[in-house]
Scaffold this motif. Structure first.
Motif, mmCIF file in Angstrom:
data_model
loop_
_atom_site.group_PDB
_atom_site.id
_atom_site.type_symbol
_atom_site.label_atom_id
_atom_site.label_comp_id
_atom_site.label_asym_id
_atom_site.label_seq_id
_atom_site.Cartn_x
_atom_site.Cartn_y
_atom_site.Cartn_z
ATOM 1 N N UNK A 133 -76.629 -25.065 -29.317
ATOM 2 C CA UNK A 133 -75.578 -25.248 -28.320
ATOM 3 C C UNK A 133 -75.845 -24.432 -27.059
ATOM 4 N N UNK A 134 -76.527 -23.310 -27.195
ATOM 5 C CA UNK A 134 -76.716 -22.396 -26.071
ATOM 6 C C UNK A 134 -78.174 -22.276 -25.647
ATOM 7 N N UNK A 135 -79.021 -23.166 -26.139
ATOM 8 C CA UNK A 135 -80.465 -23.046 -25.908
ATOM 9 C C UNK A 135 -80.851 -23.160 -24.443
ATOM 10 N N UNK A 136 -80.066 -23.853 -23.644
ATOM 11 C CA UNK A 136 -80.425 -24.087 -22.246
ATOM 12 C C UNK A 136 -79.969 -22.977 -21.302
ATOM 13 N N UNK A 137 -79.329 -21.954 -21.852
ATOM 14 C CA UNK A 137 -78.816 -20.873 -21.015
ATOM 15 C C UNK A 137 -79.420 -19.533 -21.430
ATOM 16 N N UNK A 138 -79.775 -18.688 -20.474
ATOM 17 C CA UNK A 138 -80.324 -17.370 -20.815
ATOM 18 C C UNK A 138 -79.315 -16.533 -21.602
ATOM 19 N N UNK A 139 -79.819 -15.785 -22.547
ATOM 20 C CA UNK A 139 -78.959 -14.932 -23.369
ATOM 21 C C UNK A 139 -78.864 -13.556 -22.723
ATOM 22 N N UNK A 140 -78.099 -13.500 -21.636
ATOM 23 C CA UNK A 140 -77.904 -12.229 -20.940
ATOM 24 C C UNK A 140 -76.463 -12.144 -20.461
ATOM 25 N N UNK A 141 -76.086 -10.968 -19.989
ATOM 26 C CA UNK A 141 -74.696 -10.729 -19.598
ATOM 27 C C UNK A 141 -74.248 -11.651 -18.478
ATOM 28 N N UNK A 142 -75.152 -11.996 -17.579
ATOM 29 C CA UNK A 142 -74.795 -12.838 -16.444
ATOM 30 C C UNK A 142 -74.371 -14.238 -16.866
ATOM 31 N N UNK A 143 -74.852 -14.679 -18.009
ATOM 32 C CA UNK A 143 -74.568 -16.043 -18.470
ATOM 33 C C UNK A 143 -73.653 -16.062 -19.691
ATOM 34 N N UNK A 144 -73.085 -14.928 -20.060
ATOM 35 C CA UNK A 144 -72.299 -14.866 -21.288
ATOM 36 C C UNK A 144 -71.106 -15.816 -21.254
ATOM 37 N N UNK A 145 -70.340 -15.794 -20.172
ATOM 38 C CA UNK A 145 -69.152 -16.649 -20.090
ATOM 39 C C UNK A 145 -69.525 -18.124 -20.144
ATOM 40 N N UNK A 146 -70.620 -18.471 -19.477
ATOM 41 C CA UNK A 146 -71.061 -19.862 -19.482
ATOM 42 C C UNK A 146 -71.535 -20.267 -20.877
ATOM 43 N N UNK A 147 -72.245 -19.368 -21.553
ATOM 44 C CA UNK A 147 -72.706 -19.659 -22.906
ATOM 45 C C UNK A 147 -71.518 -19.857 -23.849
ATOM 46 N N UNK A 148 -70.502 -19.034 -23.704
ATOM 47 C CA UNK A 148 -69.317 -19.154 -24.564
ATOM 48 C C UNK A 148 -68.599 -20.479 -24.328
ATOM 49 N N UNK A 149 -68.455 -20.872 -23.078
ATOM 50 C CA UNK A 149 -67.813 -22.150 -22.772
ATOM 51 C C UNK A 149 -68.613 -23.319 -23.331
ATOM 52 N N UNK A 150 -69.918 -23.313 -23.094
ATOM 53 C CA UNK A 150 -70.756 -24.410 -23.577
ATOM 54 C C UNK A 150 -70.719 -24.493 -25.108
ATOM 55 N N UNK A 151 -70.789 -23.347 -25.775
ATOM 56 C CA UNK A 151 -70.765 -23.352 -27.237
ATOM 57 C C UNK A 151 -69.435 -23.884 -27.763
ATOM 58 N N UNK A 152 -68.358 -23.494 -27.111
ATOM 59 C CA UNK A 152 -67.032 -23.975 -27.514
ATOM 60 C C UNK A 152 -66.939 -25.487 -27.363
#
Length: 296
Positions: free
Chosen positions: A32-51
């Motif tokens: 679900x989160x493979x297309x986004x970097x796993x860093x603090x700058x992208x945390x909110x975006x990763x959480x939204x995409x995963x949800x």
């Protein structure tokens, strides 16, 4: 995904943190989160995409090769054993396709009706909500209970959208379809870009793109749902509402009695698109309100 996006905006910070924690336990989280970097700058975006993507997981397992279509009618009817109603978490390799709907029956021509199975979308919404708000059962470790709650959460996200699609809450019985039409799955329709079945037409009304950004744009274009309607959180009321809309808004001209094919005109399509947008917005608001109430 659009339903999930609307719901995510409504979550309180503590609830948002807890659902994010639970979704990380889904076996597809990394995908679900493979297309986004796993860093603090992208945390909110990763959480939204995963949800948002986790809300699609109960459909994704129909095609993953690891889950089986249990039950008769290609898995659309529950098997007779206890497996149909079990709630055991990610170790369950059954698709449970019959959890996605409730075939509330009606007939426009006095054809005898059949009751829907006891295991259905309404019963599951109640069960999953209960587990997400309850303490761990005796003898279950906190880690195992978290995994079970993760499973129940992603199913809840998905079913909250399904239950607001009118054809997930009915089956029309007629003299030519005496066992029902399976929520429009046995009714053929035609129009430009129509998927061929009435059920699929209504499923696809707002689009079929798997792209998260497309879903976000779609969700952001929706008119906000009525707050009073959004406070109605009882699954039986959601089913009743969709059932009534199926009779009054779906099974209308040019959709006649029988299996079709029926040619959908521009007026029908335009009204269907508008109703689908209203239902997605309302489903998202209700889902957000429900999670705020039951997730601790």
């Amino acid at each position: 995904m659009a339903v999930a996006f609307v719901a995510f905006q409504k979550l309180t910070p503590p609830v948002r943190a807890e659902v994010n924690r639970l979704i990380r336990l889904n076996p597809s989280f990394d995908a679900f989160t493979a297309d986004l970097p796993d860093d603090a700058a992208h945390q909110a975006e990763r959480e939204l995409h995963a949800f948002m993507l986790s809300a699609t997981w109960p459909d994704l397992i129909k095609r993953d090769g690891a889950h089986v279509a249990d039950g008769p009618n290609g898995g659309d009817r529950p098997p007779p054993g206890p497996e149909a109603s079990q709630n055991v978490g990610y170790s369950d390799n059954r698709m449970h396709k019959y959890w996605h709907f409730k075939d509330v029956a009606f007939s426009p021509d006095s054809t005898p009706l059949q009751d829907p199975p006891d295991v259905n979308i309404e019963e599951r919404l109640v069960l999953f909500s209960k587990f997400l708000s309850a303490p761990a059962p005796a003898g279950m470790s906190p880690a195992d209970f978290d995994r079970l709650k993760s499973y129940d959460l992603v199913w809840l996200l998905h079913l909250a959208g399904d239950v607001h699609q009118p054809l997930h809450c009915t089956s029309r019985f007629t003299s030519t379809q005496t066992s029902g039409d399976a929520g429009g799955n046995f009714v053929k329709v035609s129009c430009l870009h129509c998927p061929g079945k009435l059920h699929a037409f209504w499923d696809d009304a707002l689009g079929t793109s798997p792209d998260v950004d497309v879903a976000i744009t779609t969700a952001q274009s929706l008119s906000p749902a009525d707050p009073k309607a959004g406070s109605l959180l009882a699954p039986d009321a959601w089913v009743g509402e969709s059932f009534a809309l199926a009779k009054s808004k779906v099974y209308i001209s040019p959709v006649k009695i029988g299996a079709g094919p029926f040619t959908l005109n521009s007026s029908y399509i335009k009204k269907a698109d508008a109703l689908a947008a209203q239902r997605v917005a309302l489903a998202g608001l209700r889902l957000g309100n429900l999670l705020n109430q039951i997730v601790h």
